[in-house]
Design a protein around this motif. Structure first.
Motif, PDB file in Angstrom:
ATOM      1  N   ASP A   1       0.850  -1.192   0.000  1.00  0.00           N
ATOM      2  CA  ASP A   1       0.000   0.000   0.000  1.00  0.00           C
ATOM      3  C   ASP A   1       0.885   1.241   0.000  1.00  0.00           C
ATOM      4  OD1 ASP A   1       1.018  -0.077   2.496  1.00  0.00           O
ATOM      5  OD2 ASP A   1      -0.878  -0.126   3.564  1.00  0.00           O
ATOM      6  N   SER A   2       0.256   2.400   0.006  1.00  0.00           N
ATOM      7  CA  SER A   2       1.042   3.635  -0.139  1.00  0.00           C
ATOM      8  C   SER A   2       1.948   3.877   1.070  1.00  0.00           C
ATOM      9  CB  SER A   2       0.125   4.823  -0.349  1.00  0.00           C
ATOM     10  OG  SER A   2      -0.712   4.956   0.762  1.00  0.00           O
ATOM     11  N   ILE A   3       1.540   3.393   2.258  1.00  0.00           N
ATOM     12  CA  ILE A   3       2.389   3.587   3.446  1.00  0.00           C
ATOM     13  C   ILE A   3       3.685   2.786   3.286  1.00  0.00           C
ATOM     14  CG2 ILE A   3       2.523   3.260   5.960  1.00  0.00           C
ATOM     15  CD1 ILE A   3      -0.541   3.631   5.994  1.00  0.00           C
TER      16      ILE A   3
ATOM     17  N   ILE B   1       5.106   1.870   0.463  1.00  0.00           N
ATOM     18  CA  ILE B   1       5.938   2.498  -0.585  1.00  0.00           C
ATOM     19  C   ILE B   1       6.651   3.720  -0.011  1.00  0.00           C
ATOM     20  CG2 ILE B   1       5.967   3.496  -2.905  1.00  0.00           C
ATOM     21  CD1 ILE B   1       3.304   2.042  -3.425  1.00  0.00           C
ATOM     22  N   SER B   2       5.906   4.523   0.762  1.00  0.00           N
ATOM     23  CA  SER B   2       6.505   5.723   1.367  1.00  0.00           C
ATOM     24  C   SER B   2       7.648   5.330   2.305  1.00  0.00           C
ATOM     25  CB  SER B   2       5.462   6.503   2.162  1.00  0.00           C
ATOM     26  OG  SER B   2       4.340   6.749   1.397  1.00  0.00           O
TER      27      SER B   2
ATOM     28  N   LEU C   1       9.366  11.701  10.106  1.00  0.00           N
ATOM     29  CA  LEU C   1       8.544  11.097   9.054  1.00  0.00           C
ATOM     30  C   LEU C   1       8.707   9.577   9.048  1.00  0.00           C
ATOM     31  CD1 LEU C   1       6.652  12.000   6.781  1.00  0.00           C
ATOM     32  CD2 LEU C   1       8.603  12.078   5.265  1.00  0.00           C
TER      33      LEU C   1
ATOM     34  N   LEU D   1       5.736   6.926   9.806  1.00  0.00           N
ATOM     35  CA  LEU D   1       5.353   5.921   8.809  1.00  0.00           C
ATOM     36  C   LEU D   1       5.442   4.507   9.382  1.00  0.00           C
ATOM     37  CD1 LEU D   1       6.943   7.374   5.557  1.00  0.00           C
ATOM     38  CD2 LEU D   1       4.534   7.008   5.988  1.00  0.00           C
TER      39      LEU D   1
ATOM     40  N   LEU E   1       2.355   4.093  11.499  1.00  0.00           N
ATOM     41  CA  LEU E   1       1.191   3.925  10.609  1.00  0.00           C
ATOM     42  C   LEU E   1       1.182   2.539   9.988  1.00  0.00           C
ATOM     43  CD1 LEU E   1       0.742   7.219   8.577  1.00  0.00           C
ATOM     44  CD2 LEU E   1      -0.984   6.041   9.882  1.00  0.00           C
TER      45      LEU E   1
END
Lengths: 161, 108
Positions: A103-105, A107-108, A147, A151, A154
């Motif tokens: 998911d985007s988390i 990838i980030s 950050l 992340l 999250l």
């Protein structure tokens, strides 16, 4: 010889994730290893760095040991690099094994880990004055660390969904 | 044309090079993945899956026998998740820019 032996031992750290073959949660264990090894490699380094800077700026005699770390600092630095390399590769392997649920988390998290890892390695292993200066500032940016922590939290919260 | 010292010029060159690599790293993989997706979709419409390799592919991808695709688990880069991803990228680019600005300001 001893140095290479210890490097080899450190590279074996992620292997316990594969020890319990019946559990079926190898990829999940790799994620926990990445977090654990990252915390273990980073917190002592930050603590020693802060204490050393404080000792130099304040001139406090009780912090003499931190002021004159000498070769101990290099050992702590190498430990920090080794642990974070292990954490990075364990984390990336965890991501590859679970790429179906990406998911985007995630990838980030992968992007920010790569940025911090690249800047750290360039800082340590390049001799160019410009690159060193740039990476020293980039690697120590407080915003990036915050950050990364946000992340990870999250990711832990949403990983079961 | 403003005058830059060779030191500042080299820093600017390094920053531009790193920014270029970052931009390529961020833009190329999604573009390739999207292209790949389009090709798969076209092929799925054109051909029926038969034979050993197609069956293996179905097993690996976890598709059911009637050919339904389960796209629910795949990354959806829209809404809140899009905000997180693009926010992270913007934060990284902003941090690199801020670092570069700090160096250049110090040199001037």
């Amino acid at each position: 010889m001893n140095k290479f032996f210890f490097i080899f031992l450190f590279l074996l750290i992620p292997i316990p994730a594969y020890a319990d073959h019946d559990s079926g949660d190898i990829s999940e264990d790799l994620g926990w290893i990445a977090i654990g090894v990252g915390v273990l490699g980073t917190l002592p380094f930050i603590f020693i760095n802060k204490m050393r800077r404080y000792a130099i700026s304040s001139g406090n005699q009780s912090l003499y040991a931190f002021k004159h770390l000498g070769s101990t600092y290099k050992i702590v630095l190498n430990f920090h690099i080794m642990m974070n390399c292990i954490g990075y590769f364990a984390g990336m392997l965890h991501g590859l094994l679970l790429s179906k649920y990406m998911d985007s988390i995630s990838i980030s998290l992968a992007i920010i880990m790569t940025v911090l890892m690249t800047s750290g390695l360039l800082l340590r292993y390049t001799s160019s004055r410009h690159l060193t200066l740039f990476n020293r500032l980039l690697h120590g940016q407080f915003a990036l660390v915050i950050l990364l922590i946000a992340l990870i939290i999250l990711h832990l919260m949403t990983a079961d969904d | 044309m403003p005058y830059y010292s060779i030191y500042t010029y080299n820093i600017m060159k390094s920053i531009i090079f790193l920014s270029l690599i970052l931009i390529l790293a961020v833009t190329i993989p999604p573009a390739l993945a999207e292209d790949d997706d389009d090709k798969y979709e076209e092929r799925d419409h054109d051909e029926e899956r038969e034979g050993v390799f197609e069956e293996m592919q179905e097993k690996i991808s976890g598709e059911s026998e009637d050919g339904e695709r389960h796209d629910d688990d795949r990354a959806n880069v829209g809404g809140f998740s899009g905000v997180i991803l693009y926010g992270t990228i913007i934060a990284i680019v902003a941090t690199i820019g801020y670092t570069a600005f700090k160096i250049l300001k110090k040199k001037k």
